[in-house]
Design a protein around this motif. Structure first.
Motif, mmCIF file in Angstrom:
data_model
loop_
_atom_site.group_PDB
_atom_site.id
_atom_site.type_symbol
_atom_site.label_atom_id
_atom_site.label_comp_id
_atom_site.label_asym_id
_atom_site.label_seq_id
_atom_site.Cartn_x
_atom_site.Cartn_y
_atom_site.Cartn_z
ATOM 1 N N ILE A 124 59.056 35.847 83.539
ATOM 2 C CA ILE A 124 58.590 36.031 84.926
ATOM 3 C C ILE A 124 57.210 35.235 84.958
ATOM 4 C CG2 ILE A 124 57.641 37.668 86.791
ATOM 5 C CD1 ILE A 124 60.551 37.424 86.577
ATOM 6 N N PRO A 125 56.423 35.242 84.341
ATOM 7 C CA PRO A 125 55.291 34.270 84.455
ATOM 8 C C PRO A 125 55.614 33.021 84.867
ATOM 9 C CG PRO A 125 54.857 36.109 82.737
ATOM 10 C CD PRO A 125 56.199 35.946 82.956
ATOM 11 N N HIS A 126 56.376 32.413 83.939
ATOM 12 C CA HIS A 126 56.892 30.975 84.089
ATOM 13 C C HIS A 126 57.591 30.760 85.433
ATOM 14 C CE1 HIS A 126 59.485 27.503 83.807
ATOM 15 N NE2 HIS A 126 58.412 26.882 83.063
ATOM 16 N N ILE A 127 58.256 31.677 85.842
ATOM 17 C CA ILE A 127 59.091 31.435 87.275
ATOM 18 C C ILE A 127 58.048 31.873 88.207
ATOM 19 C CG2 ILE A 127 60.780 32.986 88.790
ATOM 20 C CD1 ILE A 127 62.353 33.571 86.284
ATOM 21 N N LEU A 128 57.068 32.703 88.336
ATOM 22 C CA LEU A 128 55.920 32.761 89.165
ATOM 23 C C LEU A 128 55.312 31.469 89.425
ATOM 24 C CD1 LEU A 128 54.796 36.241 88.559
ATOM 25 C CD2 LEU A 128 55.783 35.642 90.473
ATOM 26 N N GLN A 129 55.112 30.753 88.340
ATOM 27 C CA GLN A 129 54.532 29.453 88.491
ATOM 28 C C GLN A 129 55.249 28.293 88.734
ATOM 29 O OE1 GLN A 129 52.002 28.548 84.847
ATOM 30 N NE2 GLN A 129 51.176 26.724 85.832
ATOM 31 N N SER B 127 65.581 20.817 83.210
ATOM 32 C CA SER B 127 64.904 20.674 84.067
ATOM 33 C C SER B 127 63.480 20.285 83.479
ATOM 34 C CB SER B 127 64.275 21.938 84.862
ATOM 35 O OG SER B 127 63.368 21.634 85.834
ATOM 36 N N ALA B 128 62.986 19.344 84.100
ATOM 37 C CA ALA B 128 61.436 18.772 83.646
ATOM 38 C C ALA B 128 60.272 19.953 83.464
ATOM 39 C CB ALA B 128 60.889 17.714 84.754
ATOM 40 N N LYS B 129 60.527 21.054 84.427
ATOM 41 C CA LYS B 129 59.638 22.189 84.174
ATOM 42 C C LYS B 129 60.527 23.362 83.455
ATOM 43 C CE LYS B 129 57.922 21.248 88.977
ATOM 44 N NZ LYS B 129 57.550 21.675 90.403
ATOM 45 N N ALA B 130 61.325 22.953 82.740
ATOM 46 C CA ALA B 130 62.178 24.239 82.028
ATOM 47 C C ALA B 130 60.844 24.912 81.082
ATOM 48 C CB ALA B 130 63.078 23.584 80.872
ATOM 49 N N ASN B 131 61.367 26.200 81.142
ATOM 50 C CA ASN B 131 60.461 27.136 80.285
ATOM 51 C C ASN B 131 60.603 27.019 78.730
ATOM 52 O OD1 ASN B 131 59.027 29.212 79.130
ATOM 53 N ND2 ASN B 131 60.071 30.822 80.359
ATOM 54 N N PRO B 132 59.550 26.407 78.192
ATOM 55 C CA PRO B 132 59.681 25.966 76.628
ATOM 56 C C PRO B 132 59.792 27.411 75.939
ATOM 57 C CG PRO B 132 57.347 25.557 77.493
ATOM 58 C CD PRO B 132 57.985 26.027 78.594
ATOM 59 N N SER B 133 59.272 28.474 76.496
ATOM 60 C CA SER B 133 59.325 29.730 75.689
ATOM 61 C C SER B 133 60.285 30.765 76.235
ATOM 62 C CB SER B 133 57.866 30.437 76.096
ATOM 63 O OG SER B 133 56.942 29.606 75.160
ATOM 64 N N PHE B 134 61.423 30.230 76.890
ATOM 65 C CA PHE B 134 62.369 30.891 77.723
ATOM 66 C C PHE B 134 62.991 31.918 76.568
ATOM 67 C CE2 PHE B 134 66.939 31.667 78.772
ATOM 68 C CZ PHE B 134 66.808 32.146 80.367
ATOM 69 N N THR B 135 63.125 33.326 77.142
ATOM 70 C CA THR B 135 63.491 34.348 76.473
ATOM 71 C C THR B 135 65.084 34.712 77.142
ATOM 72 O OG1 THR B 135 61.660 35.493 76.182
ATOM 73 C CG2 THR B 135 63.500 36.760 75.853
#
Length: 177
Positions: free
Chosen positions: A7-12, A20-28
């Motif tokens: 969620i913090p990554h999604i909020l930002q 994606s260039a904005k992919a979450n590198p710490s995706f759970t």
């Protein structure tokens, strides 16, 4: 549906897909890794890969949630408090002019049909809302109910944080986190 740690990554950055260039590198991840792999390479009738799309369900209490919470199919179990529904609307996606596809059942099931923007005006008759909203999907009198319950709305590319209309959590503790 996503893990609360995302969620913090999604909020930002919004809801992003893996390439994606904005992919979450710490995706759970919370899903079945073999199904995720299959979805990544699954070719839609429009020539694009299913993995290029952000998937949304039309309802809640999905079979996938049951698998995640119980740790079936070699999925690491997650507590209900760790799962968050990210909510948008069909109308919001249309208003944004984002490309989308929707299905009348689980997207990779051979019995499911795929629809696009030209079919959107018929979405209410295409989808089986009774199956989508059913609390239980196992029905000896309707062996296809589970597939129809898992109808999907697939949005091509990323979805900006402002285009997420809300978040649903299991309880107040999850909401505060």
């Amino acid at each position: 549906m996503t893990h609360i740690e995302n969620i913090p990554h999604i909020l930002q950055n919004g809801i992003t897909h893996s390439s994606s260039a904005k992919a979450n590198p710490s995706f759970t991840a919370i899903g079945d890794s073999s199904l995720i792999s299959t979805r990544s390479s699954f070719l839609l009738k429009n020539g694009k890969r299913l993995g290029e799309y952000i998937p949304f369900y039309f309802g809640t209490r999905m079979p996938m949630l049951y698998v995640i919470q119980n740790g079936f199919n070699m999925v690491k179990p997650a507590l209900a408090e760790e799962i968050v529904y990210c909510v948008t609307s069909v109308q919001k996606i249309i208003d944004l002019g984002l490309d989308f596809v929707f299905t009348d059942g689980h997207a990779i099931d051979s019995f499911s049909s795929q629809y696009n923007t030209t079919d959107i005006q018929h979405i209410d008759t295409i989808l089986d809302k009774s199956a989508i909203n059913a609390r239980y999907w196992k029905d000896e009198n309707d062996l296809d109910k589970k597939r129809r319950k898992e109808a999907e709305f697939l949005v091509l590319g990323d979805i900006a944080p402002t285009d997420v209309l809300g978040y649903l959590t299991y309880n107040e503790t999850s909401q505060k986190k």
